[in-house]
Scaffold this motif. Structure first.
Motif, PDB file in Angstrom:
ATOM      1  N   PHE A 147       4.501  -7.166   3.373  1.00 41.50           N
ATOM      2  CA  PHE A 147       4.567  -6.227   4.489  1.00 41.50           C
ATOM      3  C   PHE A 147       3.154  -5.704   4.721  1.00 41.50           C
ATOM      4  O   PHE A 147       2.663  -4.859   4.001  1.00 41.50           O
ATOM      5  N   GLY A 148       2.513  -6.220   5.749  1.00 41.61           N
ATOM      6  CA  GLY A 148       1.155  -5.789   6.061  1.00 41.61           C
ATOM      7  C   GLY A 148       1.158  -4.563   6.951  1.00 41.61           C
ATOM      8  O   GLY A 148       1.985  -3.680   6.782  1.00 41.61           O
ATOM      9  N   TYR A 151      14.842  -5.173  -6.153  1.00 39.67           N
ATOM     10  CA  TYR A 151      13.393  -5.027  -5.964  1.00 39.67           C
ATOM     11  C   TYR A 151      13.012  -3.554  -5.948  1.00 39.67           C
ATOM     12  O   TYR A 151      13.740  -2.719  -5.426  1.00 39.67           O
ATOM     13  N   TYR A 205       9.690  -1.413  -4.480  1.00 44.01           N
ATOM     14  CA  TYR A 205       8.457  -1.418  -3.712  1.00 44.01           C
ATOM     15  C   TYR A 205       7.858  -0.019  -3.726  1.00 44.01           C
ATOM     16  O   TYR A 205       8.558   0.978  -3.885  1.00 44.01           O
ATOM     17  N   GLN A 222       5.110   2.335  -1.227  1.00 46.81           N
ATOM     18  CA  GLN A 222       4.354   2.412   0.020  1.00 46.81           C
ATOM     19  C   GLN A 222       3.471   3.652  -0.020  1.00 46.81           C
ATOM     20  O   GLN A 222       3.970   4.775  -0.056  1.00 46.81           O
ATOM     21  N   ARG A 259       0.375   2.885   4.790  1.00 42.71           N
ATOM     22  CA  ARG A 259       0.088   1.515   4.337  1.00 42.71           C
ATOM     23  C   ARG A 259       1.361   0.664   4.348  1.00 42.71           C
ATOM     24  O   ARG A 259       2.467   1.151   4.560  1.00 42.71           O
ATOM     25  N   GLY A 260       1.166  -0.625   4.085  1.00 43.99           N
ATOM     26  CA  GLY A 260       2.302  -1.527   3.969  1.00 43.99           C
ATOM     27  C   GLY A 260       2.977  -1.377   2.615  1.00 43.99           C
ATOM     28  O   GLY A 260       2.576  -0.571   1.784  1.00 43.99           O
ATOM     29  N   LEU A 261       4.020  -2.173   2.397  1.00 48.79           N
ATOM     30  CA  LEU A 261       4.760  -2.099   1.142  1.00 48.79           C
ATOM     31  C   LEU A 261       4.140  -2.998   0.085  1.00 48.79           C
ATOM     32  O   LEU A 261       3.686  -4.096   0.386  1.00 48.79           O
ATOM     33  N   LEU A 308       5.132  -4.811  -3.499  1.00 46.76           N
ATOM     34  CA  LEU A 308       6.198  -5.128  -4.440  1.00 46.76           C
ATOM     35  C   LEU A 308       5.743  -4.794  -5.853  1.00 46.76           C
ATOM     36  O   LEU A 308       4.680  -5.233  -6.296  1.00 46.76           O
ATOM     37  N   TYR A 317      10.749  -7.065  -9.556  1.00 45.39           N
ATOM     38  CA  TYR A 317      11.981  -7.639  -9.052  1.00 45.39           C
ATOM     39  C   TYR A 317      12.779  -8.200 -10.205  1.00 45.39           C
ATOM     40  O   TYR A 317      12.231  -8.500 -11.269  1.00 45.39           O
ATOM     41  N   PHE A 344       5.842   6.487  -1.542  1.00 47.99           N
ATOM     42  CA  PHE A 344       7.221   6.318  -1.085  1.00 47.99           C
ATOM     43  C   PHE A 344       7.776   5.100  -1.811  1.00 47.99           C
ATOM     44  O   PHE A 344       7.275   3.992  -1.638  1.00 47.99           O
ATOM     45  N   LEU A 395      10.718   2.463  -2.706  1.00 49.09           N
ATOM     46  CA  LEU A 395      11.871   1.865  -2.050  1.00 49.09           C
ATOM     47  C   LEU A 395      12.511   0.825  -2.945  1.00 49.09           C
ATOM     48  O   LEU A 395      11.830  -0.016  -3.533  1.00 49.09           O
ATOM     49  N   PHE A 399      17.237  -2.426   2.261  1.00 47.65           N
ATOM     50  CA  PHE A 399      16.499  -1.354   1.605  1.00 47.65           C
ATOM     51  C   PHE A 399      17.298  -0.063   1.537  1.00 47.65           C
ATOM     52  O   PHE A 399      18.105   0.243   2.418  1.00 47.65           O
ATOM     53  N   GLY A 400      17.018   0.690   0.478  1.00 53.28           N
ATOM     54  CA  GLY A 400      17.542   2.031   0.373  1.00 53.28           C
ATOM     55  C   GLY A 400      16.738   2.996   1.218  1.00 53.28           C
ATOM     56  O   GLY A 400      15.765   2.607   1.880  1.00 53.28           O
ATOM     57  N   ALA A 401      17.132   4.253   1.157  1.00 57.61           N
ATOM     58  CA  ALA A 401      16.480   5.279   1.980  1.00 57.61           C
ATOM     59  C   ALA A 401      15.136   5.714   1.414  1.00 57.61           C
ATOM     60  O   ALA A 401      14.355   6.350   2.104  1.00 57.61           O
ATOM     61  N   ARG A 457      10.492   9.878  -1.907  1.00 54.99           N
ATOM     62  CA  ARG A 457       9.106  10.299  -1.683  1.00 54.99           C
ATOM     63  C   ARG A 457       8.649  11.096  -2.894  1.00 54.99           C
ATOM     64  O   ARG A 457       9.153  12.183  -3.145  1.00 54.99           O
TER      65      ARG A 457
END
Lengths: 111, 113
Positions: free
Chosen positions: A101-102, B34, B36, B38, B42-44, B46, B49, B88, B90, B104-106, B109
């Motif tokens: 995810f970019g 998984y 993740y 964030q 920014r992006g996620l 990983l 897993y 964050f 996830l 994905f879950g909610a 934070r």
């Protein structure tokens, strides 16, 4: 190296179609194109995916060029609730641990 | 139908304190799970897993660990939080045959102060 390139942001008028482009010029033959979106402060949501044929579901349509080097996600009638960051991801079909995810495209739907 | 639960929604922890975030999935068996993270804007990324009970793969070296004590339970832990652990978090699941379609879950934070 980033596998996909997307515009940083886009605006769309409510009720109009939102067309979100994605370039993936280095895509290999066994890689699929996946689209997710993330509404603010929520987890990402899967939208659609495809290999080479165009795909449509209840959320969106995915148009993939014949050379597979780019694609477009189409939200046919954008609503305010479609405001989100849209991620275009290229990955082997069953990789699972290779979704990258970019930055995505921040779509703002305006009334 | 399948649902994924993640808690707590928000958490404020002091530096050096332990962490335990829990994720559970209902309505499916033997999911891939998984974790993740964030960072703001920014992006996620990983983190971990799992394809089965007790099977954990780590994607990045870090201050965190994960465990899967039951088929549909995934736990993210830390013995001592760092400021850089803020973000964050996830949890997500997928079916074995469609690993790239993840639900994905909610999210949680986490603020480390």
């Amino acid at each position: 190296d980033a596998k996909t390139t997307q515009p940083t942001s886009m605006d769309c008028a409510e009720g109009r179609a939102a067309n979100l482009p994605c370039n993936h010029s280095t895509i290999s033959g066994n890689e699929y194109v996946y689209w997710y979106r993330q509404i603010h402060s929520q987890g990402p949501q899967y939208i659609i995916h495809g290999l080479k044929n165009n795909e449509t579901n209840e959320m969106a349509s995915l148009i993939i060029t014949e050379d597979r080097k780019s694609s477009t996600l189409i939200l046919p009638h954008a609503t305010l609730r479609d405001t989100a960051v849209y991620y275009c991801i290229v990955s082997q079909r069953n990789a699972g641990n290779m979704l990258t995810f970019g930055g995505g495209t921040r779509l703002m739907v305006k009334p | 139908s399948q649902t994924i639960h993640q808690w707590p929604a928000t958490l404020v922890q002091p530096v050096g304190s332990p962490l335990s975030l829990e994720c559970t999935v209902e309505g499916t068996s033997n999911p891939n799970l998984y974790w993740y993270r964030q960072a703001a804007g920014r992006g996620l990324q990983l983190l971990f897993y799992s394809v089965g009970i007790g099977q954990i793969s780590s994607e990045v070296p870090q201050n965190l660990s994960a465990s899967r004590p039951q088929d549909r339970q995934f736990i993210l832990s830390s013995k001592k939080l760092l400021l850089s652990d803020s973000g964050f978090y996830l949890c997500a699941w997928s079916r074995g045959s469609f690993k790239n379609i993840q639900y994905f879950g909610a999210g949680t934070r986490l603020s480390v102060l």
